[in-house]
Design a protein around this motif. Structure first.
Motif, PDB file in Angstrom:
ATOM      1  N   MET A  24     -26.500  24.491 -15.220  1.00 57.43           N
ATOM      2  CA  MET A  24     -26.569  24.660 -13.764  1.00 57.43           C
ATOM      3  C   MET A  24     -25.274  24.201 -13.092  1.00 57.43           C
ATOM      4  O   MET A  24     -24.757  24.873 -12.184  1.00 57.43           O
ATOM      5  N   ARG A  25     -24.755  23.058 -13.543  1.00 61.30           N
ATOM      6  CA  ARG A  25     -23.503  22.552 -12.950  1.00 61.30           C
ATOM      7  C   ARG A  25     -22.346  23.509 -13.221  1.00 61.30           C
ATOM      8  O   ARG A  25     -21.543  23.798 -12.328  1.00 61.30           O
ATOM      9  N   LEU A  26     -22.261  24.018 -14.456  1.00 60.20           N
ATOM     10  CA  LEU A  26     -21.203  24.969 -14.799  1.00 60.20           C
ATOM     11  C   LEU A  26     -21.329  26.257 -13.988  1.00 60.20           C
ATOM     12  O   LEU A  26     -20.333  26.803 -13.509  1.00 60.20           O
ATOM     13  N   TYR A  27     -22.569  26.717 -13.843  1.00 59.96           N
ATOM     14  CA  TYR A  27     -22.801  27.961 -13.104  1.00 59.96           C
ATOM     15  C   TYR A  27     -22.398  27.790 -11.635  1.00 59.96           C
ATOM     16  O   TYR A  27     -21.723  28.660 -11.060  1.00 59.96           O
ATOM     17  N   GLY A  28     -22.816  26.666 -11.015  1.00 60.09           N
ATOM     18  CA  GLY A  28     -22.457  26.406  -9.621  1.00 60.09           C
ATOM     19  C   GLY A  28     -20.946  26.358  -9.431  1.00 60.09           C
ATOM     20  O   GLY A  28     -20.403  26.915  -8.460  1.00 60.09           O
ATOM     21  N   SER A  29     -20.261  25.710 -10.357  1.00 53.56           N
ATOM     22  CA  SER A  29     -18.794  25.627 -10.279  1.00 53.56           C
ATOM     23  C   SER A  29     -18.163  27.008 -10.444  1.00 53.56           C
ATOM     24  O   SER A  29     -17.178  27.336  -9.768  1.00 53.56           O
ATOM     25  N   ALA A  30     -18.731  27.833 -11.349  1.00 51.72           N
ATOM     26  CA  ALA A  30     -18.208  29.181 -11.573  1.00 51.72           C
ATOM     27  C   ALA A  30     -18.358  30.049 -10.331  1.00 51.72           C
ATOM     28  O   ALA A  30     -17.468  30.840  -9.997  1.00 51.72           O
ATOM     29  N   LEU A 108     -30.195   8.108   2.660  1.00 42.66           N
ATOM     30  CA  LEU A 108     -28.920   8.661   2.213  1.00 42.66           C
ATOM     31  C   LEU A 108     -29.035   9.215   0.792  1.00 42.66           C
ATOM     32  O   LEU A 108     -28.517  10.296   0.496  1.00 42.66           O
ATOM     33  N   GLU A 109     -29.729   8.479  -0.080  1.00 41.28           N
ATOM     34  CA  GLU A 109     -29.898   8.923  -1.459  1.00 41.28           C
ATOM     35  C   GLU A 109     -30.710  10.227  -1.527  1.00 41.28           C
ATOM     36  O   GLU A 109     -30.442  11.101  -2.361  1.00 41.28           O
ATOM     37  N   GLU A 110     -31.693  10.350  -0.645  1.00 38.38           N
ATOM     38  CA  GLU A 110     -32.522  11.550  -0.604  1.00 38.38           C
ATOM     39  C   GLU A 110     -31.696  12.774  -0.207  1.00 38.38           C
ATOM     40  O   GLU A 110     -31.817  13.846  -0.805  1.00 38.38           O
ATOM     41  N   VAL A 111     -30.818  12.600   0.808  1.00 36.81           N
ATOM     42  CA  VAL A 111     -29.952  13.702   1.246  1.00 36.81           C
ATOM     43  C   VAL A 111     -28.969  14.069   0.135  1.00 36.81           C
ATOM     44  O   VAL A 111     -28.707  15.252  -0.115  1.00 36.81           O
ATOM     45  N   LYS A 112     -28.426  13.056  -0.553  1.00 33.55           N
ATOM     46  CA  LYS A 112     -27.491  13.309  -1.660  1.00 33.55           C
ATOM     47  C   LYS A 112     -28.169  14.100  -2.787  1.00 33.55           C
ATOM     48  O   LYS A 112     -27.572  15.007  -3.370  1.00 33.55           O
ATOM     49  N   ARG A 113     -29.418  13.704  -3.099  1.00 35.01           N
ATOM     50  CA  ARG A 113     -30.151  14.401  -4.162  1.00 35.01           C
ATOM     51  C   ARG A 113     -30.361  15.875  -3.798  1.00 35.01           C
ATOM     52  O   ARG A 113     -30.116  16.775  -4.621  1.00 35.01           O
ATOM     53  N   LYS A 114     -30.799  16.116  -2.574  1.00 37.07           N
ATOM     54  CA  LYS A 114     -31.029  17.490  -2.127  1.00 37.07           C
ATOM     55  C   LYS A 114     -29.729  18.289  -2.126  1.00 37.07           C
ATOM     56  O   LYS A 114     -29.708  19.471  -2.491  1.00 37.07           O
ATOM     57  N   TRP A 115     -28.635  17.637  -1.706  1.00 37.79           N
ATOM     58  CA  TRP A 115     -27.330  18.282  -1.671  1.00 37.79           C
ATOM     59  C   TRP A 115     -26.891  18.691  -3.079  1.00 37.79           C
ATOM     60  O   TRP A 115     -26.436  19.809  -3.305  1.00 37.79           O
ATOM     61  N   ASN A 116     -27.053  17.781  -4.034  1.00 40.16           N
ATOM     62  CA  ASN A 116     -26.666  18.076  -5.414  1.00 40.16           C
ATOM     63  C   ASN A 116     -27.536  19.177  -6.027  1.00 40.16           C
ATOM     64  O   ASN A 116     -27.048  20.012  -6.793  1.00 40.16           O
ATOM     65  N   GLU A 117     -28.845  19.170  -5.689  1.00 41.60           N
ATOM     66  CA  GLU A 117     -29.737  20.206  -6.210  1.00 41.60           C
ATOM     67  C   GLU A 117     -29.379  21.581  -5.652  1.00 41.60           C
ATOM     68  O   GLU A 117     -29.431  22.580  -6.366  1.00 41.60           O
ATOM     69  N   LYS A 118     -29.014  21.629  -4.381  1.00 43.77           N
ATOM     70  CA  LYS A 118     -28.627  22.897  -3.763  1.00 43.77           C
ATOM     71  C   LYS A 118     -27.288  23.401  -4.300  1.00 43.77           C
ATOM     72  O   LYS A 118     -27.094  24.597  -4.508  1.00 43.77           O
ATOM     73  N   ARG A 119     -26.369  22.467  -4.528  1.00 44.60           N
ATOM     74  CA  ARG A 119     -24.999  22.818  -4.909  1.00 44.60           C
ATOM     75  C   ARG A 119     -24.826  22.978  -6.433  1.00 44.60           C
ATOM     76  O   ARG A 119     -24.121  23.870  -6.894  1.00 44.60           O
ATOM     77  N   LYS A 120     -25.513  22.124  -7.204  1.00 48.16           N
ATOM     78  CA  LYS A 120     -25.298  22.109  -8.651  1.00 48.16           C
ATOM     79  C   LYS A 120     -26.586  22.307  -9.450  1.00 48.16           C
ATOM     80  O   LYS A 120     -26.590  22.085 -10.662  1.00 48.16           O
ATOM     81  N   GLY A 121     -27.658  22.704  -8.781  1.00 47.16           N
ATOM     82  CA  GLY A 121     -28.951  22.814  -9.464  1.00 47.16           C
ATOM     83  C   GLY A 121     -29.515  24.213  -9.508  1.00 47.16           C
ATOM     84  O   GLY A 121     -30.723  24.412  -9.349  1.00 47.16           O
ATOM     85  N   ARG A 122     -28.640  25.221  -9.732  1.00 49.94           N
ATOM     86  CA  ARG A 122     -29.110  26.615  -9.816  1.00 49.94           C
ATOM     87  C   ARG A 122     -28.491  27.297 -11.018  1.00 49.94           C
ATOM     88  O   ARG A 122     -27.346  27.032 -11.386  1.00 49.94           O
ATOM     89  N   LEU A 123     -29.263  28.211 -11.603  1.00 46.98           N
ATOM     90  CA  LEU A 123     -28.771  29.012 -12.727  1.00 46.98           C
ATOM     91  C   LEU A 123     -29.413  30.389 -12.609  1.00 46.98           C
ATOM     92  O   LEU A 123     -30.639  30.500 -12.522  1.00 46.98           O
TER      93      LEU A 123
END
Length: 434
Positions: A24-30, A108-123
């Motif tokens: 997922m992280r690689l795909y988001g970066s790509a 703050l941690e909750e917003v960070k988690r959601k941000w990371n899931e949206k940005r780096k949590g998709r394939l």
């Protein structure tokens, strides 16, 4: 018509979960890298080679999906008249919240988690029919379980994750998807995996085919009658002239011993057997048009019968047969089931030397072609025979007397109910004869 269905993905180990997260992280970066290269006015072919060179661990079909998504985002932004250089990957709303300095602690941690899931949590893996539906993320069926086979970065063997999804209603398209996979059809389906609250969910998008009806009743039909005791399918094949050609039966007793999920899977296999017979014979299928099968109620005194009917898969099997017929271009005809069993038992069972269940299926098939049943001449003679009618009345009176004695002897008020029902029916029959 395109359909998107949601399901839960359960990796078999923590290592598998981490591997999917890495993909997922690689795909988001790509996706982001490809988007920025498009902003440099590079061609799609150039971007493809650059992404392949930069993300060597990402399989080529994921690269195709990433480039396709980046191009789609760019075109969407331009169509809305927005600045393509100000696109925020991972939700603009969450990005604004992260920039608010007063957020602290768990908020703050909750917003960070959601941000990371949206940005780096998709394939995403786009479907291709020539690759068996999907080149990287495949849906597999084994016994009564559904799995995902996910192409990994460094492993030779794909990741195998369990799919958790139940059929929610009769109109749920998940059963259609499973039916298409069971049939072995090569159809494209796109799968997107997302992280949501630390768990992985999948979204499968596919097109429901509506093929032209090629197998019709012009060549004859196959009638199907489902019977509870013993639990089986009676199947009768007839020609367009209404005459019986062949018959068979499929035993279903073994279905009673399975769990709900396994039973669902086995019912699909039964439906496929029926459809394969229709294909082989090149004939349409006729089934009974029954919306609700009565299964009794508590206190009716028929506990054993209720137990049998509670596991009775009548409607579910007919629905699966109907769906598969539509997918395979086979005409499906529904008929009124009234008196089919009686007509088959009294008329065709003695005439053709077949059992009452096959005879019932035969009547259903004939009704599907528009044939009407007439009372045989010998039965008309019996109805006009005074001696026979007197004998029949006397037999019913004796049966009435037996039921009345049985009712008096029965002390259980609930077990009295079915006896009373039988007595009421018997009294109606006697009144009709008189």
């Amino acid at each position: 018509m395109f359909i998107t269905l949601r399901f839960k993905v359960i990796p078999q180990s923590k290592e598998d979960y981490e591997e999917i997260s890495k993909l997922m992280r690689l795909y988001g970066s790509a996706v982001r890298y490809a988007y920025n290269r498009f902003l440099e006015n590079r061609s799609k072919n150039e971007v493809y080679h650059l992404v392949r060179k930069t993300f060597k661990d990402l399989p080529s079909w994921y690269v195709e999906s990433a480039i396709g998504e980046a191009l789609e985002i760019l075109e969407s932004v331009k169509s809305r008249g927005e600045n393509p250089r100000k696109v925020v990957f991972g939700s603009k709303e969450l990005f604004v919240k992260l920039c608010i300095h007063h957020l602290q602690g768990w908020r703050l941690e909750e917003v960070k988690r959601k941000w990371n899931e949206k940005r780096k949590g998709r394939l995403v893996s786009i479907g291709h029919a020539e690759n068996g539906g999907n080149p990287n993320i495949k849906l597999l069926l084994k016994d009564d379980e559904t799995y995902l086979s996910i192409t990994s970065t460094r492993r030779r063997k794909p990741i195998k994750a369990k799919v958790k999804r139940k059929v929610k209603s009769k109109r749920d398209k998940w059963s259609i998807l499973i039916g298409m996979i069971l049939e072995g059809k090569k159809f494209p389906y796109t799968i997107e995996l997302r992280k949501e609250n630390g768990e992985i969910y999948g979204y499968v998008t596919f097109q429901i085919p509506i093929p032209e009806v090629k197998i019709t009743k012009d060549n004859g039909v196959i009638g199907i009658d489902i019977n509870a005791r013993p639990f089986h399918l009676a199947i009768a094949e007839i020609g367009k002239d209404g005459n019986l050609i062949s018959y068979t039966r499929i035993k279903l007793e073994y279905l009673r011993n399975f769990s709900k999920n396994r039973k669902e899977y086995e019912e699909w296999l039964v439906a496929h057997k029926v459809v394969s017979i229709a294909k082989e014979k090149n004939k349409a299928i006729v089934i009974e048009d029954i919306n609700n099968l009565p299964k009794g109620k508590r206190g009716d005194g028929r506990r054993k019968l209720r137990k049998i009917l509670s596991k009775f898969s009548y409607n579910r099997i007919l629905e699966k047969i109907e769906r598969l017929c539509k997918l395979n271009g086979i005409e499906i005809i529904k008929v009124n089931p009234a008196w089919t069993s009686v007509q088959g038992k009294l008329k065709y069972s003695p005439q053709l030397n077949i059992d009452k269940d096959i005879a019932g299926a035969y009547v259903i098939a004939r009704r599907g072609l528009g044939f009407k049943e007439r009372v045989p001449k010998n039965y008309k003679k019996l109805l006009n025979d005074k001696k026979f009618m007197e004998y029949l009345k006397e037999s019913l009176k004796q049966r009435q007397k037996q039921l009345e004695e049985k009712l008096k002897a029965e002390t259980n008020i609930y077990k009295q109910n079915p006896i009373k029902e039988d007595l009421d029916k018997l009294k109606k029959h006697l009144a009709l004869l008189k």
